[in-house]
Design an enzyme around this catalytic site. Structure first.
Site, PDB file in Angstrom:
ATOM      1  N   ASP A 179      10.514  -7.846  18.673  1.00 53.81           N
ATOM      2  CA  ASP A 179      11.874  -7.439  18.339  1.00 53.81           C
ATOM      3  C   ASP A 179      12.821  -7.155  19.515  1.00 53.81           C
ATOM      4  O   ASP A 179      13.624  -7.982  19.890  1.00 53.81           O
ATOM      5  CB  ASP A 179      11.811  -6.212  17.422  1.00 53.81           C
ATOM      6  CG  ASP A 179      11.075  -6.511  16.124  1.00 53.81           C
ATOM      7  OD1 ASP A 179      10.425  -7.581  16.047  1.00 53.81           O
ATOM      8  OD2 ASP A 179      11.149  -5.717  15.182  1.00 53.81           O
TER       9      ASP A 179
ATOM     10  N   GLU B 254       1.551   3.013  13.583  1.00 55.78           N
ATOM     11  CA  GLU B 254       2.059   1.695  13.958  1.00 55.78           C
ATOM     12  C   GLU B 254       1.969   1.480  15.465  1.00 55.78           C
ATOM     13  O   GLU B 254       1.658   0.388  15.934  1.00 55.78           O
ATOM     14  CB  GLU B 254       3.510   1.576  13.499  1.00 55.78           C
ATOM     15  CG  GLU B 254       4.155   0.234  13.787  1.00 55.78           C
ATOM     16  CD  GLU B 254       5.601   0.178  13.302  1.00 55.78           C
ATOM     17  OE1 GLU B 254       6.159  -0.931  13.282  1.00 55.78           O
ATOM     18  OE2 GLU B 254       6.161   1.241  12.943  1.00 55.78           O
TER      19      GLU B 254
END
Length: 812
Positions: free
Chosen positions: A574, A771
């Site tokens: 990202d 995560e």
């Protein structure tokens, strides 16, 4: 003994067929049928704390809700149904789970002061995928009041064509004993669903208000509804809407000053009638237990309720036994304190497998701006995305997939899936190949697979609208090809593991025990793999010729499409820093590395299935890619791999942001043990002022001015998937002769230890896998219950302790 026979019966049938017919193909065919049936049912609604459905579109769907009901003001917020972030949980998930047998889940609901256990088991038999049962138990937590009143609601609904009705006679006071449902559909045949009363130790709220006489809570309440198929997934709003009518009636009858207690007032109606959705409510005081039993009418012994206890015991024993043989933690993680952690991480990965069916939002306008050929292309593409009529619903499609996170990402992600399947392939290769095939069945005629599969309104409800649209020119890292490498490795090694104590072994490893079956699988899938590969080459190519770049090949260069000044979402990394501003002449180090890995995998697949001409072509591509990685991306001054862009003078220049991207040729196994670049790569990853941290490799070098800035998603945190690739590559180098062998061995040992210890410590501290992890403190952050690729820690634990001479033949 009954349970053992039920598990052995399918295998006995295979042996009989083989002895009578003497035809291996009959056995293989029957194995495939049994494999499909053992995977038909499951908790395939992973976005719920518990919800069972089959891998059939528009079929029976079930779910569970519960709440502490001691307050009028908090009840609505207390009801649990869908997994949510930060909902007052002290941890939840599967303690042990096998997709073919079942397992046990524990939900530590601190907000409701209760621990909920769901023990789900499958009971084979019949011609419609067998039967299943679940034991639901609740135990008040230590801080719970003496009388903890809990409301538990199970629901079952039939989508599409089929029937489902409650067989109990309607009783205005509620149901005494077992609630019995009966249904049928073309795919499931006939079946029953029973919800038992539970043991005599179950207690219920006492009669403290005169309303108890008309609705005694020592009985089970059943309400039937007729619901549109498109709305069935909204069980919680439907329940609240229905319950509000009951609440309003009670308030109207007794008034606010003499209102019944909340556990009495927040109940459903006693209303058994025709319908396709049935809510079953029980209200308990303190600990409780009851069973839910689905019995297929085609099963020889449909009395599932009596078999649940035995099935729970045998499932637990089977899981522990298989884990100790298949994914045995190696030193220093072979101590007992790591056992529950390792079991939980694998179980939540497999327990996160879901079945999704529905339409997807796709932009197939093929607007010329999407070619991204002009400077300032990101502004043009943004305008194109705003045009009316470009976005349409496509499908329906179906996907069988292991999801990244039940509360936050309960859907299929293409590049996540390849990482998810690495541990699952060791546990159950045929399950793995089933999931891989499900993904490739989504491919369009051009070879595109959407990077994020948001199928149907339930999946879309978790995704902001601006992220729902999928674009057929957007790619994603082709990590599913890691699994083809796993398969080919296992076939070539020849030493196939067989768990002789597991009656399902011949199903789990059918493709490994029968290499011709594996080759047939690859051969059948090969046209799709080839189409997908050449789609990548066609749509993600990078420009060499226009800028007079010097390289071994004028064709092997790649650029992610979907770039903006701040993100390259398609890369998976990202917000990782890239050249500024974006330019159509960019070349991306990570993408050419993925293409190298993908090409190598395609070559090996072609060799395995005898496509010799194709294999030679892939070999040529592979050689050119490896050469071009050095020619186009190696920066001598920075001693690292870098993205390339075009400067103001129309010259190709490197833009170096040290971190994950700059070591991608290493991560994807494209640097041989004698590579002259390897020493500099190891310098970078081992330097505490660059990538090394006590908790794993940082995503971006600590020396970068971008470190920890902006969104800080991939600009410092430690990510398990990339660290796994690093550990795997270091292990390979530690076992290959080369100038960096000893150094790689030491780095492998340290990195492996740091990663496992930190994930374990945070799991113990918080109750969750995360995560990503903070590189300065090790704290888990962002999405909790991220049991997708963070579960690769199980694979890392099973890697050898090379300091003690450990070796492994088949480690991807």
């Amino acid at each position: 003994m009954l349970q053992l026979w039920k598990l052995l019966a399918p295998i006995a049938l295979l042996c009989w067929l083989q002895s009578v017919l003497g035809d291996d193909q009959v056995v293989l065919s029957e194995n495939a049928k049994l494999s499909n049936e053992t995977l038909l049912w499951g908790p395939y609604r992973p976005n719920l704390y518990f919800g069972v459905r089959p891998r059939i579109p528009k079929s029976l769907t079930t779910g569970l809700l519960w709440a502490k009901v001691d307050s009028f003001t908090e009840v609505q917020n207390n009801f649990r149904h869908t997994c949510e972030q930060h909902e007052g949980m002290a941890g939840y998930g599967w303690d042990e789970y096998d997709a073919r047998l079942g397992g046990r889940q524990t939900i530590h609901d601190a907000g409701n002061m209760i621990d909920i256990t769901t023990e789900f088991v499958k009971i084979p038999g019949g011609s419609h995928g067998g039967s299943w049962g679940v034991r639901v138990k609740g135990k008040p937590r230590k801080d719970a009041p003496e009388h903890l009143i809990s409301s538990i609601i199970f629901y079952a609904a039939m989508e599409g064509f089929g029937s489902l009705q409650v067989n109990n006679e309607e009783n205005e006071l509620g149901i005494e004993g077992t609630v019995k449902m009966e249904g049928s559909s073309n795919e499931l045949g006939g079946f029953t669903v029973e919800i038992t009363e539970g043991p005599e130790t179950n207690l219920h709220p006492p009669a403290t208000h005169k309303s108890y006489a008309s609705k005694p809570l020592d009985r089970t309440i059943v309400a039937s509804l007729q619901v549109e198929d498109a709305n069935i997934w909204q069980a919680k709003p439907l329940l609240f809407q229905h319950m509000k009518t009951e609440v309003d009636e009670m308030i109207s009858l007794y008034g606010n000053e003499n209102a019944p207690p909340p556990w009495q007032i927040f109940t459903i109606a006693n209303n058994i009638r025709e319908g396709n959705m049935h809510f079953v409510q029980k209200v308990f005081d303190g600990a409780f237990e009851f069973d839910i039993a689905f019995s297929s009418a085609s099963a020889p012994e449909p009395q599932v309720a009596e078999a649940i206890s035995g099935a729970i015991k045998s499932t637990t024993e089977s899981f522990s036994s298989r884990f100790s043989k298949v994914l045995t933690p190696k030193a220093p993680f072979d101590k007992s304190k790591y056992q529950a952690f390792a079991h939980s991480m694998l179980s939540n990965l497999i327990g996160g497998i879901g079945y999704f069916h529905g339409d997807a939002v796709v932009d197939r306008s093929y607007a010329p701006e999407y070619e991204e050929e002009n400077e300032g292309f990101w502004e043009e593409t943004a305008e194109a995305r705003q045009r009316q009529g470009a976005v349409k619903l496509e499908g329906p499609a179906e996907l069988y997939t292991s999801i990244p996170s039940r509360p936050f990402f309960p859907r299929g992600f293409l590049w996540d899936e390849g990482f998810h399947l690495i541990p699952i392939a060791d546990w159950d290769m045929d399950l793995t190949l089933d999931i891989v095939k499900s993904w490739f069945n989504l491919m369009d005629e051009d070879g595109w697979i959407g990077r994020e599969q948001i199928l149907g309104p339930e999946a879309r409800s978790k995704v902001p609208q601006e992220f729902q649209v999928q674009y057929p020119h957007y790619a994603n890292p082709p990590t599913l090809f890691l699994i083809f490498d796993v398969l080919v490795d296992k076939l070539q090694n020849g030493a196939i593991f067989k768990d002789l104590t597991d009656p399902l072994e011949s199903i789990r490893s059918a493709h490994l025990q029968n290499p011709e079956k594996a080759k047939d699988y690859l051969h059948n899938l090969y046209p799709l793999l080839k189409r997908h590969y050449f789609w990548f080459r066609k749509t993600q190519w990078g420009d060499i010729k226009s800028y007079d770049r010097e390289a071994f090949s004028t064709k092997e260069a790649y650029r992610w499409r979907g770039r903006t000044p701040t993100h390259v979402l398609t890369s998976g990394l990202d917000d990782y820093p890239r050249p500024q501003p974006p330019h159509p002449g960019e070349l991306h180090t990570d993408l050419i590395s993925w293409m190298g890995m993908m090409t190598r995998s395609m070559r090996r697949i072609a060799e395995t299935i005898g496509e010799t001409d194709d294999a030679k072509q892939y070999q040529g591509f592979e050689t050119a890619i490896v050469r071009n990685i050095d020619d186009l991306h190696w920066n001598k001054k920075a001693q690292t791999y870098c993205d390339a862009t075009i400067d103001d003078y129309e010259e190709s220049v490197h833009v170096c942001h040290k971190g994950y991207i700059s070591i991608f040729p290493f991560l994807t196994g494209l640097l041989p043990a004698d590579s002259p670049r390897l020493g500099a790569i190891l310098d970078l990853i081992s330097d505490p002022e660059e990538m090394w941290s006590p908790y794993g490799l940082r995503s971006l070098s600590k020396s970068s001015p971008n470190y920890g800035t902006g969104e800080n998603y991939w600009r410092s945190p430690v990510w398990m998937n990339i660290n796994y690739l690093a550990v795997k590559t270091l292990l390979d180098l530690s076992q290959a002769t080369g100038p960096q062998q000893q150094r790689a061995s030491k780095l492998y040992t340290s990195l492996r230890t740091n990663l496992v210890e930190n994930v374990f410590n945070e799991w113990e501290r918080t109750g969750f896998a995360w995560e990503q992890y903070n590189p300065e403190t090790g704290e888990g952050q962002r999405t909790q219950h991220f049991t997708g690729w963070t579960s690769l820690v199980v694979k890392i634990m099973a890697m050898p302790d090379v300091q003690k001479g450990g070796r492994i033949k088949d480690e991807l």
